[in-house]
Design a protein around this motif. Structure first.
Motif, PDB file in Angstrom:
ATOM      1  N   ARG A 108       4.241   7.887  38.216  1.00 47.19           N
ATOM      2  CA  ARG A 108       5.316   6.883  39.097  1.00 47.19           C
ATOM      3  C   ARG A 108       6.352   6.409  38.017  1.00 47.19           C
ATOM      4  N   ALA A 109       5.995   6.139  36.914  1.00 44.73           N
ATOM      5  CA  ALA A 109       6.922   5.688  35.996  1.00 44.73           C
ATOM      6  C   ALA A 109       8.080   6.886  35.562  1.00 44.73           C
ATOM      7  N   ILE A 110       7.474   7.962  35.607  1.00 51.36           N
ATOM      8  CA  ILE A 110       8.505   9.262  35.498  1.00 51.36           C
ATOM      9  C   ILE A 110       9.320   9.376  36.500  1.00 51.36           C
ATOM     10  N   THR A 111       8.566   9.551  37.821  1.00 47.48           N
ATOM     11  CA  THR A 111       9.224   9.582  39.160  1.00 47.48           C
ATOM     12  C   THR A 111      10.507   8.386  39.346  1.00 47.48           C
ATOM     13  N   ASP A 112      10.045   7.271  38.977  1.00 49.08           N
ATOM     14  CA  ASP A 112      11.172   6.349  39.235  1.00 49.08           C
ATOM     15  C   ASP A 112      12.562   6.475  38.370  1.00 49.08           C
ATOM     16  N   GLN A 113      12.096   7.208  37.326  1.00 51.57           N
ATOM     17  CA  GLN A 113      13.451   7.552  36.376  1.00 51.57           C
ATOM     18  C   GLN A 113      14.240   8.603  36.906  1.00 51.57           C
ATOM     19  N   VAL A 114      13.483   9.417  37.738  1.00 53.09           N
ATOM     20  CA  VAL A 114      14.145  10.555  38.084  1.00 53.09           C
ATOM     21  C   VAL A 114      15.479  10.352  39.037  1.00 53.09           C
ATOM     22  N   ASN A 115      15.689   9.159  39.662  1.00 55.08           N
ATOM     23  CA  ASN A 115      16.718   8.601  40.546  1.00 55.08           C
ATOM     24  C   ASN A 115      18.005   8.203  39.843  1.00 55.08           C
ATOM     25  N   ILE A 116      17.539   8.105  38.267  1.00 57.31           N
ATOM     26  CA  ILE A 116      18.872   7.534  37.258  1.00 57.31           C
ATOM     27  C   ILE A 116      19.562   9.097  36.996  1.00 57.31           C
ATOM     28  N   PRO A 117      20.927   9.184  37.238  1.00 54.80           N
ATOM     29  CA  PRO A 117      21.554  10.484  36.936  1.00 54.80           C
ATOM     30  C   PRO A 117      21.806  10.359  35.288  1.00 54.80           C
ATOM     31  N   PRO A 118      22.237  11.362  34.918  1.00 54.79           N
ATOM     32  CA  PRO A 118      22.473  11.332  33.276  1.00 54.79           C
ATOM     33  C   PRO A 118      23.952  10.621  33.027  1.00 54.79           C
ATOM     34  N   GLN A 119      24.019  10.060  31.716  1.00 54.01           N
ATOM     35  CA  GLN A 119      25.172   9.413  31.403  1.00 54.01           C
ATOM     36  C   GLN A 119      26.017  10.316  30.707  1.00 54.01           C
ATOM     37  N   VAL A 120      25.558  11.048  29.968  1.00 52.12           N
ATOM     38  CA  VAL A 120      26.086  12.167  28.774  1.00 52.12           C
ATOM     39  C   VAL A 120      25.346  13.349  29.153  1.00 52.12           C
ATOM     40  N   GLY A 121      26.066  14.423  29.198  1.00 53.35           N
ATOM     41  CA  GLY A 121      25.341  15.717  29.538  1.00 53.35           C
ATOM     42  C   GLY A 121      25.310  15.980  31.186  1.00 53.35           C
ATOM     43  N   LYS A 122      24.656  17.078  31.271  1.00 49.93           N
ATOM     44  CA  LYS A 122      24.547  17.475  32.805  1.00 49.93           C
ATOM     45  C   LYS A 122      23.295  17.219  33.361  1.00 49.93           C
ATOM     46  N   TYR A 123      22.219  17.327  32.664  1.00 57.42           N
ATOM     47  CA  TYR A 123      20.880  17.297  33.118  1.00 57.42           C
ATOM     48  C   TYR A 123      20.075  16.316  32.465  1.00 57.42           C
ATOM     49  N   ARG A 124      18.961  15.733  33.096  1.00 53.69           N
ATOM     50  CA  ARG A 124      17.953  14.965  32.545  1.00 53.69           C
ATOM     51  C   ARG A 124      16.790  15.711  32.687  1.00 53.69           C
ATOM     52  N   VAL A 125      16.175  15.907  31.512  1.00 56.82           N
ATOM     53  CA  VAL A 125      14.680  16.822  31.342  1.00 56.82           C
ATOM     54  C   VAL A 125      13.366  15.941  31.165  1.00 56.82           C
TER      55      VAL A 125
END
Length: 578
Positions: A108-125
């Motif tokens: 759940r700690a991971i899934t909560d961070q999914v909603n935050i878009p990347p600040q630099v670059g195109k993707y969050r991995v």
């Protein structure tokens, strides 16, 4: 301290797809997906340990977020995104070790961070290592997010045990199977590392390190550091096999040479030398089996790709493999496999291994009669002996079954078979010879050009008297098989030609008993009569009276019909047969 030491496994960890060792096909596919922009939202990297799964996941995350990628599709390593990932403080790369964080709250700690878009670059991995360690509840909590993540979120799951990942997760991922790194690829990379570090390294020594690593580049680099420290920057072959406690290839080449020459004494002395060096006997047996397997693989050009040995060892394997026939390898591997299976329960393990080495030495030079029976290898015996051979092990002789023991003398038989009246009485001259004095039934023929191994089968003539004597002897060895014993006593074998007999029985149950026991019966008779072409066919006698077995109702009704008085009595008592 100005220059802090960094182990090679970290210092030379791949930073680009080009630097990944032994996974060229897979990295090319990943680069092609990045170049074409066809990126999946979830990947599963699976394979053995130390082959580059997590490294490729980080390189993938670094490349897709690079602000100025190179012309060949690699990350530049100079932009802010690349540097932050290298420093380990990038918000676009989140890693979770599922081996120690495998609960629902961790997911759940991971899934909560999914909603935050990347600040630099195109993707969050999001990289989840050892994903198979997640609990069932954690997998279920992860399913919805994995199926419908935001467009900027990419999940890379890494595992060494794909079969433990639930199917619903597998169906949502693109699966990439990493292969074990070959010996030669490891040796080339270790040579490069040695050159960069200013270390002198013998290529044969690097081959030993690579083989010890068993396909894992990380393990190979760790062993390389160990040897570099131990050898003070000069890694030699002798020092490597000594420090790593590895058996030298030369031992196995010398052992196989002794087997080819029938020199059992040399093989026993080599085994003693290996034991004195502290090597476990079971490890020795398995290593010898691996060497013989490599020789067999090297014998056929079609299977050369199966070899996982350095190039210099391959040349020696090819040379030695040609000195032995292919059937020798089959028999040798069978002996070593039997030894491996019997080792754990053997009382005297050293004797077990020594007996196996002696038998390996006798494959090409078997003992002469009457000492050849127990040493005859299973793979080279007559087809008629295959059933009996299963009772032979590589250890001390196993208890002999009734069908294998020497037949008792006719005078000692508790029962006499009901032989045909016309059959003559056995004479002393026709008494069967002991089984241990049976002539040798095979020979190995070497042909320089075709390398063919032939098997000679016995075809000694025998009389009906000899046959019936052997028939009687076999009955005495199977007192527990009542139906077959009864059928053999009342049947009358009829000779149809030199090697074929027909046995007439009166009932299907007797025919079935013959069919079930035919293999052991033929093995016994062929050995006793020294004729491997003997055949017996059990047939139902058409002249025999067919007996119909009646049900209780049919029996009572039939009795009433043939006995009128009983029928009248049943009518007076008003009894109806139902």
């Amino acid at each position: 301290m100005s220059n802090q030491y960094i182990v090679s496994a970290r210092k030379y960890r791949p930073a680009t797809f080009r630097s990944v060792v032994g996974q060229q096909n897979l990295t090319s596919t990943l680069k092609g997906a990045i170049d074409s922009g066809r990126l999946a939202h979830a990947y599963l990297f699976c394979g053995p340990r130390g082959v580059g799964k997590t490294s490729c996941a980080r390189i993938f995350a670094r490349t897709i977020n690079c602000l100025s990628p190179t012309a060949n599709g690699e990350a530049c390593g100079e932009c802010e995104s690349c540097k932050s990932i290298d420093r380990g403080n990038s918000f676009n790369l989140i890693e979770l070790d599922a081996a120690s964080n495998n609960g629902v709250d961790d997911i759940r700690a991971i899934t909560d961070q999914v909603n935050i878009p990347p600040q630099v670059g195109k993707y969050r991995v999001f990289i989840i290592d050892e994903v198979h360690m997640l609990t069932s509840q954690a997998f279920n909590a992860f399913l919805k997010t994995l199926e419908e993540p935001p467009s900027y979120a990419i999940f890379i799951l890494a595992t060494t045990e794909k079969h433990k990942v639930i199917p619903t997760i597998l169906s949502r991922c693109q699966i990439y199977d990493f292969k074990r790194i070959t010996i030669n690829d490891m040796v080339d990379h270790l040579a490069y590392v040695a050159e960069q570090e200013g270390i002198t390294a013998d290529r044969k020594a690097l081959g030993v390190i690579a083989r010890k690593a068993d396909g894992a580049m990380r393990d190979a680099l760790s062993i390389f550091d160990q040897m570099a420290t131990s050898c003070q920057g000069n890694i030699t072959y002798e020092a490597t096999i000594s420090n790593l406690n590895v058996l030298d290839y030369d031992y196995f080449f010398r052992l196989v040479d002794s087997f080819a020459q029938g020199d059992a004494a040399t093989s026993l002395l080599l085994y003693k030398e290996i034991r004195d060096r502290g090597f476990d006997s079971l490890f020795f047996v398995n290593s010898l089996a691996q060497h013989i397997r490599d020789l067999m693989v090297a014998l056929d050009p079609r299977t050369l790709s199966l070899l996982e040995t350095p190039d210099d060892v391959n040349a020696r394997l090819n040379e030695q493999a040609k000195s032995l026939p292919i059937q020798w390898y089959y028999a040798a591997l069978k002996l070593l496999n039997d030894c491996d299976q019997a080792y754990r329960t053997a009382t005297n393990k050293q004797l077990l291994v020594e007996v196996t080495l002696i038998r390996l030495s006798q494959l090409l030079k078997p003992a002469q009669p009457p000492f050849d029976i127990s040493d005859r290898p299973v793979a080279l015996r007559n087809p008629s002996e295959q059933v009996r051979a299963t009772a032979v092990t590589t250890a001390a002789p196993a208890p002999i079954s009734a069908a294998q023991s020497p037949a008792p003398a006719p005078a000692a038989q508790p029962h006499t078979p009901a032989a045909p009246a016309a059959a003559p009485t056995a004479t002393p001259a026709a008494a069967p010879r002991p089984a241990s004095r049976r002539p040798q039934s095979f020979s190995i023929k070497k042909e320089t050009d075709t390398r063919v191994v032939g098997i000679e089968r016995q075809r000694q003539e025998f009389s009906d008297q000899d046959f019936m004597q052997a028939w009687s002897d076999y009955i005495a060895t199977i007192p527990d098989q009542k139906i077959l014993v009864s059928a053999m006593r009342v049947s009358h074998p009829t000779r149809r030609n030199d090697t074929e007999y027909a046995v007439m029985v009166d009932h299907p149950a007797q025919q079935q008993a013959f069919e079930m026991g035919m293999t052991r019966l033929l093995t016994f008779l062929r050995e006793r009569l020294h004729n491997d072409f003997l055949t017996i066919k059990a047939e139902i006698n058409p002249a025999a009276e067919t007996v119909k077995y009646l049900t209780p109702f049919e029996f009572l009704k039939k009795t009433a019909e043939v006995n009128p008085q009983l029928g009248e009595a049943l009518k007076r008592l008003d009894i109806e047969i139902v």
